[in-house]
Write an enzyme that holds these catalytic residues in place. Sequence first.
Site, mmCIF file in Angstrom:
data_model
loop_
_atom_site.group_PDB
_atom_site.id
_atom_site.type_symbol
_atom_site.label_atom_id
_atom_site.label_comp_id
_atom_site.label_asym_id
_atom_site.label_seq_id
_atom_site.Cartn_x
_atom_site.Cartn_y
_atom_site.Cartn_z
ATOM 1 N N CYS A 64 4.222 20.849 -21.865
ATOM 2 C CA CYS A 64 2.883 21.123 -22.537
ATOM 3 C C CYS A 64 2.098 22.014 -21.753
ATOM 4 O O CYS A 64 0.788 22.214 -22.215
ATOM 5 C CB CYS A 64 2.140 19.859 -22.933
ATOM 6 S SG CYS A 64 1.030 19.075 -21.423
ATOM 7 N N ASP A 105 6.104 4.907 -1.307
ATOM 8 C CA ASP A 105 7.460 5.382 -1.163
ATOM 9 C C ASP A 105 8.480 4.812 -2.292
ATOM 10 O O ASP A 105 9.794 5.264 -2.185
ATOM 11 C CB ASP A 105 8.005 5.436 0.501
ATOM 12 C CG ASP A 105 7.964 3.873 0.938
ATOM 13 O OD1 ASP A 105 8.386 2.957 -0.059
ATOM 14 O OD2 ASP A 105 7.403 3.775 1.997
ATOM 15 N N ALA A 142 9.254 -4.093 12.003
ATOM 16 C CA ALA A 142 9.545 -4.753 10.829
ATOM 17 C C ALA A 142 11.058 -4.849 10.586
ATOM 18 O O ALA A 142 11.506 -5.922 10.306
ATOM 19 C CB ALA A 142 8.938 -4.194 9.737
ATOM 20 N N HIS A 186 -1.131 1.555 -4.555
ATOM 21 C CA HIS A 186 -1.590 3.217 -4.357
ATOM 22 C C HIS A 186 -0.526 3.949 -5.555
ATOM 23 O O HIS A 186 -0.458 5.110 -5.065
ATOM 24 C CB HIS A 186 -1.358 3.465 -3.010
ATOM 25 C CG HIS A 186 -2.831 2.965 -2.153
ATOM 26 N ND1 HIS A 186 -2.615 2.907 -0.968
ATOM 27 C CD2 HIS A 186 -3.914 2.274 -2.810
ATOM 28 C CE1 HIS A 186 -3.712 2.262 -0.492
ATOM 29 N NE2 HIS A 186 -4.507 1.895 -1.552
ATOM 30 N N GLY A 243 3.286 -4.302 9.128
ATOM 31 C CA GLY A 243 3.231 -2.863 9.388
ATOM 32 C C GLY A 243 1.846 -2.156 8.663
ATOM 33 O O GLY A 243 1.931 -1.165 8.041
ATOM 34 N N THR A 244 0.646 -2.863 8.705
ATOM 35 C CA THR A 244 -0.552 -2.485 8.284
ATOM 36 C C THR A 244 -1.300 -2.418 9.144
ATOM 37 O O THR A 244 -1.699 -3.616 10.131
ATOM 38 C CB THR A 244 -1.088 -2.877 6.810
ATOM 39 O OG1 THR A 244 -2.212 -2.545 6.734
ATOM 40 C CG2 THR A 244 -0.789 -4.647 6.965
ATOM 41 N N GLN A 301 0.821 -1.037 -0.026
ATOM 42 C CA GLN A 301 -0.013 0.112 -0.033
ATOM 43 C C GLN A 301 0.895 1.272 -0.063
ATOM 44 O O GLN A 301 0.276 2.226 -0.117
ATOM 45 C CB GLN A 301 -0.758 0.110 1.280
ATOM 46 C CG GLN A 301 -1.643 -1.202 1.496
ATOM 47 C CD GLN A 301 -2.370 -1.210 3.038
ATOM 48 O OE1 GLN A 301 -3.542 -0.668 2.981
ATOM 49 N NE2 GLN A 301 -1.609 -2.011 3.931
ATOM 50 N N CYS A 336 1.736 13.778 -16.096
ATOM 51 C CA CYS A 336 1.006 15.025 -16.580
ATOM 52 C C CYS A 336 -0.409 14.831 -16.863
ATOM 53 O O CYS A 336 -0.694 13.625 -17.186
ATOM 54 C CB CYS A 336 1.828 15.631 -17.996
ATOM 55 S SG CYS A 336 0.873 16.868 -18.707
HETATM 56 P P1 NAD Z 1 -1.326 2.846 8.911
HETATM 57 O O1 NAD Z 1 -0.696 4.192 8.894
HETATM 58 O O2 NAD Z 1 -2.815 2.725 8.842
HETATM 59 O O3 NAD Z 1 -0.972 1.766 9.991
HETATM 60 C C1 NAD Z 1 0.334 1.711 10.130
HETATM 61 C C2 NAD Z 1 0.926 0.353 10.933
HETATM 62 O O4 NAD Z 1 2.046 0.146 11.117
HETATM 63 C C3 NAD Z 1 0.063 0.232 12.316
HETATM 64 O O5 NAD Z 1 -0.718 -0.839 12.493
HETATM 65 C C4 NAD Z 1 1.313 0.214 13.326
HETATM 66 O O6 NAD Z 1 1.030 -0.393 14.422
HETATM 67 C C5 NAD Z 1 2.212 -0.102 12.457
HETATM 68 N N1 NAD Z 1 3.864 -0.138 12.668
HETATM 69 C C6 NAD Z 1 4.362 1.389 12.949
HETATM 70 N N2 NAD Z 1 5.464 1.169 13.245
HETATM 71 C C7 NAD Z 1 5.968 -0.196 12.858
HETATM 72 C C8 NAD Z 1 7.157 -0.863 12.824
HETATM 73 N N3 NAD Z 1 8.400 -0.187 12.905
HETATM 74 N N4 NAD Z 1 7.236 -1.942 12.445
HETATM 75 C C9 NAD Z 1 6.118 -2.931 12.056
HETATM 76 N N5 NAD Z 1 4.690 -2.154 12.201
HETATM 77 C C10 NAD Z 1 4.809 -0.883 12.576
HETATM 78 O O7 NAD Z 1 -1.041 2.474 7.583
HETATM 79 P P2 NAD Z 1 -1.569 1.515 6.367
HETATM 80 O O8 NAD Z 1 -2.288 0.442 6.989
HETATM 81 O O9 NAD Z 1 -0.568 1.344 5.459
HETATM 82 O O10 NAD Z 1 -2.722 2.331 5.577
HETATM 83 C C11 NAD Z 1 -2.168 3.771 5.530
HETATM 84 C C12 NAD Z 1 -2.504 4.324 3.955
HETATM 85 O O11 NAD Z 1 -1.559 5.184 3.860
HETATM 86 C C13 NAD Z 1 -1.974 3.172 2.874
HETATM 87 O O12 NAD Z 1 -3.147 3.104 1.917
HETATM 88 C C14 NAD Z 1 -0.552 3.792 2.242
HETATM 89 O O13 NAD Z 1 -0.966 4.021 0.764
HETATM 90 C C15 NAD Z 1 -0.795 5.430 2.638
HETATM 91 N N6 NAD Z 1 0.627 5.597 3.322
HETATM 92 C C16 NAD Z 1 1.809 5.363 2.771
HETATM 93 C C17 NAD Z 1 2.948 5.494 3.269
HETATM 94 C C18 NAD Z 1 4.316 5.229 2.591
HETATM 95 O O14 NAD Z 1 4.415 4.995 1.418
HETATM 96 N N7 NAD Z 1 5.312 4.698 3.344
HETATM 97 C C19 NAD Z 1 3.050 6.283 4.320
HETATM 98 C C20 NAD Z 1 1.911 6.809 5.025
HETATM 99 C C21 NAD Z 1 0.547 6.521 4.475
HETATM 100 ZN ZN ZN Z 2 2.288 17.227 -20.494
#
Ligand code: NAD
Ligand code: ZN
Length: 253
Positions: free
Chosen positions: A151, A105, A233, A120, A188-189, A102, A128
């Site tokens: 453009c 980055d 993680a 995502h 980590g979700t 998800q 563009c």
């Molecule tokens: P979330 O922010 O809802 O949840 C993050 C989860 O990670 C929590 O359950 C938390 O307990 C856990 N966590 C925090 N630190 C951790 C670690 N060091 N090790 C393991 N687990 C850890 O995130 P989500 O569920 O991914 O949903 C948020 C949405 O936000 C996603 O759809 C994503 O696209 C977007 N998002 C992306 C980024 C990125 O690309 N890095 C950053 C912020 C939000």
């Molecule tokens: Zn363009």
Amino acid sequence: MTEELIIRAARDIIRAKKVVALTGAGMSVESGIAPFRGEGGIWEKYDPEEYAYIDIVRTNPGKSWILLSEMQKEITKAQPNPGHISLAELERLGYLSSIITQNVDGLHHEAGNKNIIEFHGNHRWVVCMECGKRVKCTEISLEKLPPRCECQGVFKPDVIFFGEAIPYEALTKSNQEARSCEVMLVIGTSAVVQPAASMPGIAKSSGATIIEINIEETELTGYISDYLIKGKAGEVLPKIVNKIKNDAANLSV
Ligand code: NAD
Ligand code: ZN
């Protein structure tokens, strides 16, 4: 306790025909990128309703880019952490089939994984909105916002904004991966954002073992997941990979 679970996870991974990882924002916290729902995150400063809806990106891109340029800077300076590097190693060793992420980055790419489904999109690229040209974000200037293409169309990061649908291909591919894996690592979700949040349930109902790696319990814990390895993680994954590398022969029987 955790040590036992590390061995259990290593064994489950080694014995499975197919392992898939589902990763969320927690995966990248140790790379310095704040998650959505954590303290001190970018979303405490900017309300997504106000800045990150696709309608706002289209009608008032200058405003959206105040947030987007900050995110872009945070993302481009971030480096893969030991968790990302461990998943790349698992893939290289032949134990990991794919990553459904998800995150926007791009850190799984940076770490060297090849088979990645980005639900995502990827914030390291911009597209563009007029002509569809896609370039690396480091190749555009953010001095004047919003950034424009030659453009004169406005660039937007190549990500899915609030109010946009998940690309069909990413959705069907991840459904397939979830249905066909024997182990799913859910890392980590918080498992509340759909449709990614439903992937562990799909895997589970197809018979997979669901292993959660998170610093805290989630809505999946004790319900969809078979066990939770409580920890960061970037600390848990290297331990699992080390166990696999050092003990594969013993754990496979
Ligand atoms: P979330 O922010 O809802 O949840 C993050 C989860 O990670 C929590 O359950 C938390 O307990 C856990 N966590 C925090 N630190 C951790 C670690 N060091 N090790 C393991 N687990 C850890 O995130 P989500 O569920 O991914 O949903 C948020 C949405 O936000 C996603 O759809 C994503 O696209 C977007 N998002 C992306 C980024 C990125 O690309 N890095 C950053 C912020 C939000
Ligand atoms: Zn363009």
